[in-house]
Design a protein around this motif. Structure first.
Motif, PDB file in Angstrom:
ATOM      1  N   SER A 125      -5.866   4.466 -16.889  1.00 57.44           N
ATOM      2  CA  SER A 125      -5.474   3.720 -15.802  1.00 57.44           C
ATOM      3  C   SER A 125      -3.556   4.758 -15.267  1.00 57.44           C
ATOM      4  CB  SER A 125      -5.463   2.465 -14.654  1.00 57.44           C
ATOM      5  OG  SER A 125      -4.558   1.204 -15.258  1.00 57.44           O
ATOM      6  N   PRO A 133       1.449  -4.172 -17.492  1.00 59.97           N
ATOM      7  CA  PRO A 133      -0.039  -4.600 -17.365  1.00 59.97           C
ATOM      8  C   PRO A 133      -0.852  -3.176 -17.263  1.00 59.97           C
ATOM      9  CG  PRO A 133       1.081  -6.183 -15.960  1.00 59.97           C
ATOM     10  CD  PRO A 133       1.827  -5.664 -16.132  1.00 59.97           C
ATOM     11  N   THR A 135      -4.366  -0.600 -17.659  1.00 60.80           N
ATOM     12  CA  THR A 135      -5.845  -0.865 -17.846  1.00 60.80           C
ATOM     13  C   THR A 135      -6.765   0.391 -18.505  1.00 60.80           C
ATOM     14  OG1 THR A 135      -6.277  -1.594 -16.122  1.00 60.80           O
ATOM     15  CG2 THR A 135      -8.153  -0.810 -17.065  1.00 60.80           C
ATOM     16  N   ILE A 137     -10.245   2.256 -18.961  1.00 62.00           N
ATOM     17  CA  ILE A 137     -11.002   2.653 -18.289  1.00 62.00           C
ATOM     18  C   ILE A 137     -12.101   3.936 -19.846  1.00 62.00           C
ATOM     19  CG2 ILE A 137     -12.843   3.947 -17.006  1.00 62.00           C
ATOM     20  CD1 ILE A 137      -9.991   3.565 -15.048  1.00 62.00           C
ATOM     21  N   HIS A 161     -13.083  -6.600 -26.127  1.00 60.06           N
ATOM     22  CA  HIS A 161     -13.717  -6.954 -25.154  1.00 60.06           C
ATOM     23  C   HIS A 161     -14.887  -6.143 -25.109  1.00 60.06           C
ATOM     24  CE1 HIS A 161     -14.794  -7.407 -20.700  1.00 60.06           C
ATOM     25  NE2 HIS A 161     -15.199  -6.377 -20.945  1.00 60.06           N
ATOM     26  N   THR A 179     -13.763  -2.008 -17.146  1.00 65.20           N
ATOM     27  CA  THR A 179     -12.184  -1.834 -17.997  1.00 65.20           C
ATOM     28  C   THR A 179     -12.053  -3.150 -18.307  1.00 65.20           C
ATOM     29  OG1 THR A 179     -12.293  -3.117 -15.790  1.00 65.20           O
ATOM     30  CG2 THR A 179     -12.509  -0.573 -15.762  1.00 65.20           C
ATOM     31  N   TYR A 180     -10.539  -2.772 -19.341  1.00 65.98           N
ATOM     32  CA  TYR A 180     -10.160  -3.272 -20.068  1.00 65.98           C
ATOM     33  C   TYR A 180      -8.716  -3.668 -19.862  1.00 65.98           C
ATOM     34  CZ  TYR A 180      -8.180  -6.429 -24.057  1.00 65.98           C
ATOM     35  OH  TYR A 180      -7.378  -7.303 -24.962  1.00 65.98           O
ATOM     36  N   SER A 181      -7.865  -4.966 -19.331  1.00 65.24           N
ATOM     37  CA  SER A 181      -6.686  -4.197 -19.033  1.00 65.24           C
ATOM     38  C   SER A 181      -5.810  -5.678 -19.731  1.00 65.24           C
ATOM     39  CB  SER A 181      -6.012  -5.248 -17.631  1.00 65.24           C
ATOM     40  OG  SER A 181      -6.554  -4.833 -16.605  1.00 65.24           O
ATOM     41  N   ASN A 183      -0.973  -5.396 -21.880  1.00 64.74           N
ATOM     42  CA  ASN A 183       0.344  -5.558 -21.574  1.00 64.74           C
ATOM     43  C   ASN A 183       0.503  -4.655 -23.448  1.00 64.74           C
ATOM     44  OD1 ASN A 183       0.631  -6.706 -19.586  1.00 64.74           O
ATOM     45  ND2 ASN A 183       0.712  -8.415 -20.562  1.00 64.74           N
TER      46      ASN A 183
END
Length: 542
Positions: A125, A133, A135, A137, A161, A179-181, A183
């Motif tokens: 992202s 942070p 993300t 996708i 995930h 989607t996966y967020s 750090n």
């Protein structure tokens, strides 16, 4: 009889031949009774018959839905062409073949469209920045039926995930997104993140049923842990090479800007490179160096500093006298001894008179004489020294004084007899050397007598020589006057008994200076020991 039996056998044979050669009416659907096909491809269903010379055909769905294809008849077979196959072709298709002599035949085939055309697409992202942070996708393009889709996000074999679309009721192919967020850290750099998509449908025979895509993580970070390394050392000798290297941790590599803080508060900028080289270091290269690193992606900066000390032998040693190197007695004099631009230098101010050397106490390299005297005249030497060398400068201080300590002698006496010779001698010290003039005080005119080496001689004096004499001793600084009174009495009875020899008397210079060294230095200039002479004796005529 035999002939009749032969005819019967022949007829049987004909009947048997006809029965054997006439085929039964049959049909089949090609390719099979169930077919799995990718949406977007072309599918041709063929309804083929045997045992009928001129069959007729019809195609329909079992729920009377539009065929979604094109029918073509070719004698003993018929085709249903779907180009391209779409979700609407998901039906049971029934083919009916009619033969006028033999009736009809029907067969059905199930068409099961699916869509799983390409590998997943991984997107980030934003630019990954360590500690911030981000993300990930994962997109699975044009999936159908999606209610059998399973998606896994993995990093280096470990599941991050997972998502299932079992409750999805999409009626057409769609792009599904997961989607996966997280750090990211600096340790993630170079590691692979993988998106695995599985479309597992029981009874549907197609390949592949699993697709995946991997992407190496490239987290941007920094700059951080910025330092400056100096080779060979931040303390080095003038003339040696010097290399400053700015080391930092940054992704992408940081832009480097060097600067140097000058003594006047200004900043000098250098080339934008991680290494700053000085082939031949000079003392002026000393100072505070700053390395500023800039990561244009993370928009972060960091600085590191280092002090550089270039050691050098003393230079630019300066010795000065204010207001001048030539002063008058009683004036104030300041002698300054400095060595510019080089630190760690010991500065010494000395006074030299011949072989006598005196070290003077200074304040910030300055030595002040409130009221200069002749004893202060001499050679002053400024010495600057450190472990790498020595430099010196010298200057001469000349103190001018008026005539002092004047001594006057009259020989044989101030009271002489007529016909004798009278010798007047004078000694003094001064700087510069003094001149002397002897004047006879006379009512009508002033009579001036010159000297020879400070000696005045009156030959064969008479009563007319009686009187007051003024001895004027002077130089450019000042003068001093001495008064002499000479009395001439009666003549001598025996002239032959007078001493024909005139004794020239010279006084020893009486310089009352407490320091013997100064006597040695100033004797050349200040000592006056009979420095004036009378070329020819003059008689006074009244």
């Amino acid at each position: 009889m035999l002939k009749k039996m032969g005819r019967i056998n022949q007829a049987v044979l004909i009947i048997l031949y006809v029965l054997i050669t006439v085929k039964a009416f049959e049909m089949e659907i090609i390719p099979a009774s169930r077919i799995v096909v990718q949406i977007g491809e072309m599918l041709v269903l063929t309804c083929n018959t045997t045992g009928c010379a001129s069959p007729s055909f019809s195609w329909r769905t079992q729920i009377d839905h539009p065929l979604g294809g094109t029918v073509n008849n070719y004698g003993t077979y018929s085709t249903l062409t779907m180009n391209p196959v779409s979700v609407e072709n998901s039906h049971d298709y029934l083919c009916t073949a009619f033969c006028s002599e033999k009736g009809k035949k029907e067969k059905s085939i199930t068409v099961e469209p699916y869509s799983f055309p390409s590998d997943p697409v991984i997107e980030i992202s934003t630019s990954l920045v360590a500690g911030e942070p981000a993300t990930v996708i994962c997109k699975i393009p044009d999936v159908y039926p999606s209610d059998h889709l399973e998606v896994l996000l993995m990093k280096e074999g470990h599941t991050l995930h997972e998502k299932y679309f079992f409750d999805d009721d999409s009626r057409n192919k769609e792009t599904k997104t997961v989607t996966y967020s997280f750090n990211p850290t600096t340790e993630d750099i170079g590691k692979e993140i993988t998106c695995v998509a599985k479309l597992a449908i029981d009874g549907m025979d197609f390949e592949p049923k699993e697709r995946f895509t991997s992407l190496k993580l490239n987290a941007n970070f920094g700059p951080q842990n910025t330092i400056i390394t100096v080779s060979p050392s931040n303390f080095t000798v003038e003339g040696n090479p010097l290399k400053l290297t700015c080391v930092t941790e940054s992704n992408p590599p940081a832009q480097v800007v060097w600067s140097k803080h000058l003594a006047d508060g200004n900043i000098e900028h250098f080339i934008e490179n991680s290494v700053l080289s000085i082939p031949h270091a000079r003392f002026t290269d000393s100072g505070l160096y700053v390395c500023e690193v800039i990561n244009l992606v993370t928009n972060k900066t960091e600085k590191a500093t280092v002090d550089i000390f270039i050691q050098a032998p003393p230079k630019n040693t300066t010795l000065s006298i204010f207001p001048s190197s030539v002063v008058k007695q009683g004036e104030s004099v300041t002698i300054s001894c400095t060595s510019a631009d080089v630190p760690a230098v010991q500065i010494t101010l000395r006074k030299k008179i011949g072989d006598v050397i005196t070290t003077l106490e200074t304040e910030d390299g300055k030595y002040t004489i409130d009221k200069a005297q002749l004893k202060d005249a001499g050679i002053y030497e400024c010495i600057s020294i450190n472990k790498l060398g020595k430099q010196s400068q010298h200057i001469v201080l000349d103190v001018k004084v008026p005539p002092q300590n004047i001594t006057v002698l009259v020989y044989p006496s101030e009271n002489v007899k007529e016909g004798e010779n009278v010798t007047i001698t004078c000694s003094t010290y001064s700087n510069p050397p003094s001149q002397m003039v002897l004047k006879k005080v006379h009512q009508e005119r002033e009579i001036i007598l010159p000297s020879v080496n400070g000696t005045f001689t009156l030959y064969n004096v008479t009563k007319n020589d009686t009187g007051k004499y003024l001895l004027d001793v002077f130089n450019e600084v000042g003068n001093n006057i001495k008064v002499i009174e000479i009395a001439v009495i009666g003549k001598l009875e025996k002239r032959h008994q007078m001493m024909p020899l005139i004794i020239a008397f010279s006084c020893t210079t009486a310089i009352a200076i407490p320091v013997v060294a100064i006597l040695i230095y100033v004797s050349r200039k200040a000592k006056i020991n009979g420095s004036y002479s009378l070329v020819k004796a003059l008689r006074l005529k009244v």
